[in-house]
Design an enzyme around this catalytic site. Structure first.
Site, PDB file in Angstrom:
ATOM      1  N   HIS A 283      25.947 -25.720 -15.335  1.00  0.00           N
ATOM      2  CA  HIS A 283      25.385 -25.777 -16.686  1.00  0.00           C
ATOM      3  C   HIS A 283      25.001 -24.387 -17.193  1.00  0.00           C
ATOM      4  CE1 HIS A 283      25.449 -30.110 -16.632  1.00  0.00           C
ATOM      5  NE2 HIS A 283      24.813 -30.110 -15.473  1.00  0.00           N
TER       6      HIS A 283
ATOM      7  N   LYS B 136      -2.053  -7.961  -4.634  1.00  0.00           N
ATOM      8  CA  LYS B 136      -2.217  -9.182  -3.842  1.00  0.00           C
ATOM      9  C   LYS B 136      -3.056 -10.212  -4.569  1.00  0.00           C
ATOM     10  CE  LYS B 136      -1.689 -11.530  -0.028  1.00  0.00           C
ATOM     11  NZ  LYS B 136      -0.354 -12.036   0.313  1.00  0.00           N
TER      12      LYS B 136
ATOM     13  N   ARG C 102      -3.755  -4.706  -1.788  1.00  0.00           N
ATOM     14  CA  ARG C 102      -4.045  -5.296  -3.088  1.00  0.00           C
ATOM     15  C   ARG C 102      -3.243  -4.638  -4.207  1.00  0.00           C
ATOM     16  NH1 ARG C 102      -9.067  -8.210  -3.199  1.00  0.00           N
ATOM     17  NH2 ARG C 102      -9.377  -7.672  -5.374  1.00  0.00           N
TER      18      ARG C 102
ATOM     19  N   LYS D  84      10.762 -13.686  -3.276  1.00  0.00           N
ATOM     20  CA  LYS D  84      10.533 -12.732  -2.196  1.00  0.00           C
ATOM     21  C   LYS D  84      11.462 -11.532  -2.330  1.00  0.00           C
ATOM     22  CE  LYS D  84       7.101 -14.294  -0.467  1.00  0.00           C
ATOM     23  NZ  LYS D  84       6.852 -14.609  -1.854  1.00  0.00           N
TER      24      LYS D  84
ATOM     25  N   ASN E 176     -13.316  -3.105 -11.319  1.00  0.00           N
ATOM     26  CA  ASN E 176     -12.137  -3.966 -11.324  1.00  0.00           C
ATOM     27  C   ASN E 176     -12.237  -4.903 -12.516  1.00  0.00           C
ATOM     28  OD1 ASN E 176     -11.240  -2.865  -8.961  1.00  0.00           O
ATOM     29  ND2 ASN E 176     -11.788  -4.611  -7.667  1.00  0.00           N
ATOM     30  N   GLY E 177     -11.107  -5.183 -13.149  1.00  0.00           N
ATOM     31  CA  GLY E 177     -11.120  -6.090 -14.279  1.00  0.00           C
ATOM     32  C   GLY E 177     -10.670  -5.389 -15.549  1.00  0.00           C
TER      33      GLY E 177
ATOM     34  N   TRP F 244      -5.270   0.102 -10.067  1.00  0.00           N
ATOM     35  CA  TRP F 244      -3.964  -0.360 -10.522  1.00  0.00           C
ATOM     36  C   TRP F 244      -3.993  -0.233 -12.032  1.00  0.00           C
ATOM     37  CZ3 TRP F 244      -1.740  -4.319 -13.473  1.00  0.00           C
ATOM     38  CH2 TRP F 244      -0.396  -4.596 -13.219  1.00  0.00           C
TER      39      TRP F 244
ATOM     40  N   GLU G 120      11.355 -19.700  -4.194  1.00  0.00           N
ATOM     41  CA  GLU G 120      10.523 -18.823  -3.368  1.00  0.00           C
ATOM     42  C   GLU G 120      11.354 -17.731  -2.709  1.00  0.00           C
ATOM     43  OE1 GLU G 120       7.253 -17.215  -1.252  1.00  0.00           O
ATOM     44  OE2 GLU G 120       7.542 -18.248  -3.157  1.00  0.00           O
TER      45      GLU G 120
ATOM     46  N   GLU H 120      10.357  -9.380  -5.265  1.00  0.00           N
ATOM     47  CA  GLU H 120       9.078  -8.705  -5.049  1.00  0.00           C
ATOM     48  C   GLU H 120       9.212  -7.434  -4.230  1.00  0.00           C
ATOM     49  OE1 GLU H 120       5.459 -11.897  -4.936  1.00  0.00           O
ATOM     50  OE2 GLU H 120       6.908 -12.025  -3.300  1.00  0.00           O
TER      51      GLU H 120
ATOM     52  N   CYS I 121      -7.660  -4.337  -8.091  1.00  0.00           N
ATOM     53  CA  CYS I 121      -7.815  -3.133  -7.278  1.00  0.00           C
ATOM     54  C   CYS I 121      -8.864  -3.359  -6.206  1.00  0.00           C
ATOM     55  CB  CYS I 121      -8.205  -1.959  -8.170  1.00  0.00           C
ATOM     56  SG  CYS I 121      -7.951  -2.251  -9.912  1.00  0.00           S
TER      57      CYS I 121
END
Length: 621
Positions: free
Chosen positions: A517, A616, A27, A498, A100-101, A74, A494, A501, A2
């Site tokens: 396979h 982020k 973030r 994207k 934060n954490g 968050w 990638e 996300e 956050c």
């Protein structure tokens, strides 16, 4: 994950705190709040939802004062609602805290406090910190001499609380009993102090301070800072004052502005040519026919002794590392392993002598990557980092490293950091290769080809309109497959990431030959397959894989070299990119995949820059 912003000075704190939070929106967050001090009165304002919800609330109920702390949360412990939003108070308003954490032992501490009669109002782990500081503040002995520091009792209460916590934290604390002071502390979650004239700042990211403070101090783990209008102090784990290095913020206000673009992500996609120029600048040598770096901090003999390289990273950086594996093994002939940092940190793999561990990260604060790095250092292995943020924890703790010079990346979905990581890994492959077996002619050719990359990416951006048309045709699909081989397998991963996300569409990346396979069972008329197939040694093999999908009725979107009529005759849609040497192709083929994800997300009315549930900088496990 956050955002934290704190301020103490002579101006109204509220607008400064709100603007700082807006700059940290990328973030990821689901609620926001602030606390200011006006004299000895604490004003607390917080709301679930976006910062504009908090702004409307503050417009109706202003929060006066020239000192304050603020936060975007968050959710980890408890749902996203007004009550669980930060700041949290302890002792009926004796202190206010943003955090934060994650506090791993919060449940035990909460039960102990409840047994003492403390009443909790939220579900969060953070409220435990606030209640502990308040309890300690009431019982602090005051025996310790803090010299001329203006708030010794508060420092002691915070310090005693930190000794009880297990987990990670970036903290900012204020108390109406000490109305001129902000205290910050960090362990595993970034915190930066901004230096002004007659005012000082605290933030979880230097981006919040652009345009406010030109000079910053990055707090180290277990350090604590004390801020007043006229002074700032850094204390170490023993709470003794220490000298701190002051850094210049390189970003400008314009870097945090969207300009003519609708979203930060689109702006950053278009910034890739310039970002690549910045990454290459000064690092390519015609005289040596090689690349050179100023910050590796390992002499030539040590680098020649390297027999194995481990690349460790998470998310998009992991995909860049996979490209790096191909590059380094091809040009330097050094065995490379790529490890998810989240797994590597808990494994105990045998690592030979003469092995270098290279951490790859955009933010320099990714918790899993940092832990993997520290574990490698603990076992005595040389460590390097590829990082985009000067002064970040990983940048400080490695033996050496290379800055990406991608500039600030605000969109949560990484774009230009990926291309700069790949470019730097290409130069590292050249650097190692020239020390071993690459001839001067081969090196000189690579130098020339690398210098042409920014223009090739500019040319690749010309596919924008055709990508938009593809997005309009297939944006309704609920599943996508991304397929490539060799250098393009990581690019397929990638591209799928994207899309996941920012559009919330299920997508998977595979080596194209692996289709038969198992994954080929997923192919149907409603599942587009994106094939990465510029010309190369195994082009015909990938074409055979494309034919297998077509034979089963699956729509095919192909990314191919300009003018490739053979691909156009077989694919339903073709997106053209310029022709470049095979080892540089990931830098151009990733561009249409970024744009495809962007346009599909826009068409589906998704929040492109702030996708749900994502942040982020991931600073917790």
């Amino acid at each position: 994950m956050c955002g934290i912003v704190g301020y103490v000075g002579f101006r109204d704190a509220e607008p400064i705190l709100l603007e700082g939070l807006r700059r940290l929106e990328y973030r990821g967050y689901d609620s926001a709040g602030l606390a200011t001090l006006h004299g000895t009165r604490l004003h607390l304002r917080k709301r679930a939802g976006r910062i504009q919800d908090l702004t409307r609330h503050v417009r109706d109920r202003p929060a006066p004062g020239s000192i304050g702390i603020s936060h975007t949360r968050w959710a980890t412990h408890g749902p996203a609602n007004d009550t669980n939003a930060h700041p949290h108070v302890g002792g009926n308003g004796l202190v206010a805290v943003v955090h934060n954490g994650v506090i791993e032992n919060y449940a035990i501490l909460r039960r102990q406090l409840e047994a003492e009669g403390v009443l909790f109002t939220s579900d969060t782990d953070t409220e435990v910190i606030a209640q502990l500081i308040a309890r300690n503040l009431r019982t602090v002995s005051g025996d310790r001499d803090w010299g001329d520091l203006p708030c010794g009792d508060l420092i002691e209460a915070v310090s005693d609380t930190l000794d009880l916590l297990k987990g990670t934290y970036g903290l900012a604390v204020v108390s109406p009993h000490y109305p001129d002071v902000v205290i910050g502390a960090r362990l595993g979650s970034p915190l930066v102090l901004g230096i002004g004239e007659g005012e000082h700042y605290l933030a979880s990211d230097p981006g919040a301070l652009v345009g406010l403070a030109d000079k910053v101090v990055y707090l180290k783990d277990r350090q604590l800072c004390v801020l007043t209008r006229g002074e700032w102090h850094i204390l170490d784990q023993e709470r003794s004052r220490v000298q701190a290095s002051i850094h210049e913020i390189e970003w400008e206000v314009a870097d945090a502005d969207k300009g003519v673009f609708e979203h930060y992500m689109l702006k950053e996609i278009y910034e890739q040519p310039e970002a690549l120029e910045n990454a290459l600048r000064g690092r390519l040598s015609d005289e040596e026919a090689s690349a050179h770096f100023g910050g590796l901090n390992l002499d030539t003999q040590a680098l020649r002794r390297v027999e194995r390289i481990i690349l460790t990273a998470c998310g998009t950086s992991y995909h860049a590392a996979l490209v790096g594996e191909y590059l380094i093994e091809e040009f330097a002939r050094i065995p490379v392993e790529v490890e998810y940092a989240s797994e590597f940190r808990y494994r105990n793999p045998p690592i030979d002598r003469n092995t270098i561990v290279i951490a790859i990260t955009q933010s320099g604060e990714t918790a899993d990557t940092l832990a993997a790095l520290r574990e490698s250092k603990r076992k005595g292995h040389p460590t390097l980092a590829l990082c985009n943020v000067v002064g970040s924890t990983i940048a400080r703790e490695t033996d050496g490293g290379v800055y990406l010079h991608a500039g600030p990346e605000i969109g949560v979905a990484s774009t230009k950091a990926f291309t700069n990581q790949v470019a730097v890994l290409t130069m590292l492959a050249l650097h190692f290769g020239r020390m071993r077996h690459l001839s001067a002619l081969q090196g000189a050719q690579m130098v020339r080809e690398l210098r042409g990359v920014p223009d090739a990416v500019r040319q690749a951006l010309h596919c924008h309109d055709s990508v938009r048309r593809v997005a309009e045709r297939y944006g309704h699909a609920n599943n996508f497959l991304y397929l490539g081989r060799q250098y393009h397998y990581p690019v397929a991963l990638e591209g799928a990431l994207k899309l996941k996300e920012i559009s919330y569409i299920h997508a998977e990346g595979y080596p194209a030959a692996e289709m038969k396979h198992g994954p080929i069972a997923l192919v149907d008329v409603d599942t587009p397959s994106v094939f990465l197939m510029p010309r190369g040694p195994i082009f015909d093999k990938v074409m055979s894989n494309l034919e297998e999908v077509k034979a089963r009725g699956g729509p095919v979107i192909a990314v191919a070299c300009e003018g490739d009529e053979e691909v156009a005759a077989r694919a339903d849609e073709v997106i053209y990119v310029p022709e470049v040497p095979e080892y540089l192709q990931p830098l151009v083929t990733v561009v249409p995949l970024q744009l495809l994800a962007y346009h599909i997300a826009v068409l589906r009315d998704c929040d492109v820059d702030k996708p749900r549930n994502l942040a982020k900088s991931v600073t917790v496990e």
